[in-house]
Design an enzyme around this catalytic site. Sequence first.
Site, PDB file in Angstrom:
ATOM      1  N   ALA A   1     -37.067 -46.391  -8.218  1.00 17.44           N
ATOM      2  CA  ALA A   1     -38.025 -45.821  -7.793  1.00 17.44           C
ATOM      3  C   ALA A   1     -39.164 -47.022  -7.286  1.00 17.44           C
ATOM      4  O   ALA A   1     -40.346 -46.476  -6.498  1.00 17.44           O
ATOM      5  CB  ALA A   1     -38.802 -44.690  -8.864  1.00 17.44           C
TER       6      ALA A   1
ATOM      7  N   ASN B   1     -43.396 -61.594  -5.394  1.00 12.12           N
ATOM      8  CA  ASN B   1     -41.861 -61.878  -5.908  1.00 12.12           C
ATOM      9  C   ASN B   1     -41.485 -61.346  -7.416  1.00 12.12           C
ATOM     10  O   ASN B   1     -40.279 -61.703  -7.656  1.00 12.12           O
ATOM     11  CB  ASN B   1     -41.727 -63.054  -5.198  1.00 12.12           C
ATOM     12  CG  ASN B   1     -39.981 -63.465  -6.064  1.00 12.12           C
ATOM     13  OD1 ASN B   1     -38.794 -63.300  -5.536  1.00 12.12           O
ATOM     14  ND2 ASN B   1     -39.416 -64.673  -7.155  1.00 12.12           N
TER      15      ASN B   1
ATOM     16  N   TYR C   1     -36.662 -49.210 -11.820  1.00 10.25           N
ATOM     17  CA  TYR C   1     -36.233 -49.852 -10.635  1.00 10.25           C
ATOM     18  C   TYR C   1     -36.485 -49.407  -9.819  1.00 10.25           C
ATOM     19  O   TYR C   1     -36.561 -50.336  -8.660  1.00 10.25           O
ATOM     20  CB  TYR C   1     -34.669 -50.916 -11.173  1.00 10.25           C
ATOM     21  CG  TYR C   1     -35.121 -52.558 -10.526  1.00 10.25           C
ATOM     22  CD1 TYR C   1     -35.880 -53.116  -9.840  1.00 10.25           C
ATOM     23  CD2 TYR C   1     -33.883 -51.883  -9.298  1.00 10.25           C
ATOM     24  CE1 TYR C   1     -36.051 -54.471  -9.702  1.00 10.25           C
ATOM     25  CE2 TYR C   1     -34.106 -53.542  -8.646  1.00 10.25           C
ATOM     26  CZ  TYR C   1     -34.401 -54.426  -9.089  1.00 10.25           C
ATOM     27  OH  TYR C   1     -34.313 -55.312  -8.129  1.00 10.25           O
TER      28      TYR C   1
ATOM     29  N   LYS D   1     -38.539 -49.838  -6.780  1.00 15.76           N
ATOM     30  CA  LYS D   1     -38.674 -50.979  -5.398  1.00 15.76           C
ATOM     31  C   LYS D   1     -39.191 -50.029  -3.926  1.00 15.76           C
ATOM     32  O   LYS D   1     -39.673 -51.205  -3.156  1.00 15.76           O
ATOM     33  CB  LYS D   1     -37.311 -51.300  -5.374  1.00 15.76           C
ATOM     34  CG  LYS D   1     -37.163 -52.447  -6.328  1.00 15.76           C
ATOM     35  CD  LYS D   1     -38.440 -53.815  -5.967  1.00 15.76           C
ATOM     36  CE  LYS D   1     -37.944 -54.705  -6.710  1.00 15.76           C
ATOM     37  NZ  LYS D   1     -39.308 -56.125  -6.957  1.00 15.76           N
TER      38      LYS D   1
ATOM     39  N   ILE E   1     -27.683 -60.749  -4.761  1.00 18.19           N
ATOM     40  CA  ILE E   1     -28.038 -62.344  -4.335  1.00 18.19           C
ATOM     41  C   ILE E   1     -27.552 -62.497  -5.804  1.00 18.19           C
ATOM     42  O   ILE E   1     -27.999 -62.767  -6.675  1.00 18.19           O
ATOM     43  CB  ILE E   1     -29.673 -62.146  -4.263  1.00 18.19           C
ATOM     44  CG1 ILE E   1     -29.766 -61.104  -3.077  1.00 18.19           C
ATOM     45  CG2 ILE E   1     -29.754 -63.790  -3.797  1.00 18.19           C
ATOM     46  CD1 ILE E   1     -29.377 -61.499  -1.454  1.00 18.19           C
TER      47      ILE E   1
ATOM     48  N   VAL F   1     -48.986 -60.990 -14.796  1.00 20.53           N
ATOM     49  CA  VAL F   1     -48.964 -59.976 -12.603  1.00 20.53           C
ATOM     50  C   VAL F   1     -49.056 -58.903 -13.103  1.00 20.53           C
ATOM     51  O   VAL F   1     -49.356 -57.866 -11.954  1.00 20.53           O
ATOM     52  CB  VAL F   1     -47.650 -59.855 -11.838  1.00 20.53           C
ATOM     53  CG1 VAL F   1     -47.451 -61.557 -11.705  1.00 20.53           C
ATOM     54  CG2 VAL F   1     -46.401 -59.333 -12.625  1.00 20.53           C
TER      55      VAL F   1
ATOM     56  N   SER G   1     -35.989 -54.641  -2.999  1.00 24.62           N
ATOM     57  CA  SER G   1     -34.734 -53.993  -2.985  1.00 24.62           C
ATOM     58  C   SER G   1     -33.893 -53.365  -3.013  1.00 24.62           C
ATOM     59  O   SER G   1     -34.643 -52.322  -2.092  1.00 24.62           O
ATOM     60  CB  SER G   1     -34.391 -54.344  -4.668  1.00 24.62           C
ATOM     61  OG  SER G   1     -32.767 -53.698  -5.061  1.00 24.62           O
TER      62      SER G   1
END
Length: 270
Positions: free
Chosen positions: A165, A96, A163, A167, A196, A70, A149
């Site tokens: 920043a 995802n 992470y 999201k 989760i 990706v 998130s």
Amino acid sequence: MLSLEGKVALITGFGQSEPEGWGIGSAIAVLFARQGAKIFGGNRTLASAELTKSRIEAEGGICDIMVGDVTDSASMKALVDACFSKYGKIDILVNNVGHSEPGCPATMPEDVWDKQMNVNVKAVYLSCRYVLPIMEKQETGGSIISIASIAGLRYIGKPQVGYSAAKAAILQFTKATAIIYASKGVRLNTVVPGLIATPYSNAMAKRYAPDWKLDEYLAMRNAQVPMGRMGDAWDVANSALFLASDEAKYITGQKIVVDGGITSSTGRPF
């Protein structure tokens, strides 16, 4: 209701390395297939994608898988081209892929920051770059769902600035792009999970709390949620299904927060 009959869904972050439990990508793919969608899954490795494929096919669903990085433009173009070549359309895109590394700006190495931006944000940009031109030409448009998130909404107790920043960037990328493509029949929305319980969360426990026993760590995580428990992959998948369906045809540029109440709480006991 919530039928995806006849639709083609391209899903990244599709695989699951452990046979026990359900990851978010795997649950989304299986649920979409149950609702009638043909699934085309992209994943970094085929080995972990095979588990999801076998789950879908065991229930009579249709699924193809392909290696896809990706963060690489050529790889993502090849993935999108392969899906479109087979089916002649892409109705649904689910972004995802995500990854978190600990650190604040003063301690996180620059290369780790760059990797966080690539795997979390650039991945969404690249998939949209190649899917949007297809969807805007379709009479039926399309639906793009990105998994963000709550770390992009608030501090959640761990120093993971890259992470967080990234999201947060996904949320704004989605809102802005949704408006640009609203008149073209293409909808973009996000699902924003909280804590989760997945095989990945168990792996994270070993990284963030190596001295804890797993059951103690998970109990602590459950206690952080106002509802008293973490969610599971199906909670996220059900929200993604709604956004992909025609029942959400008038919804774009929005987010569904699936967090058991965390972001509505001060985090303090009553």
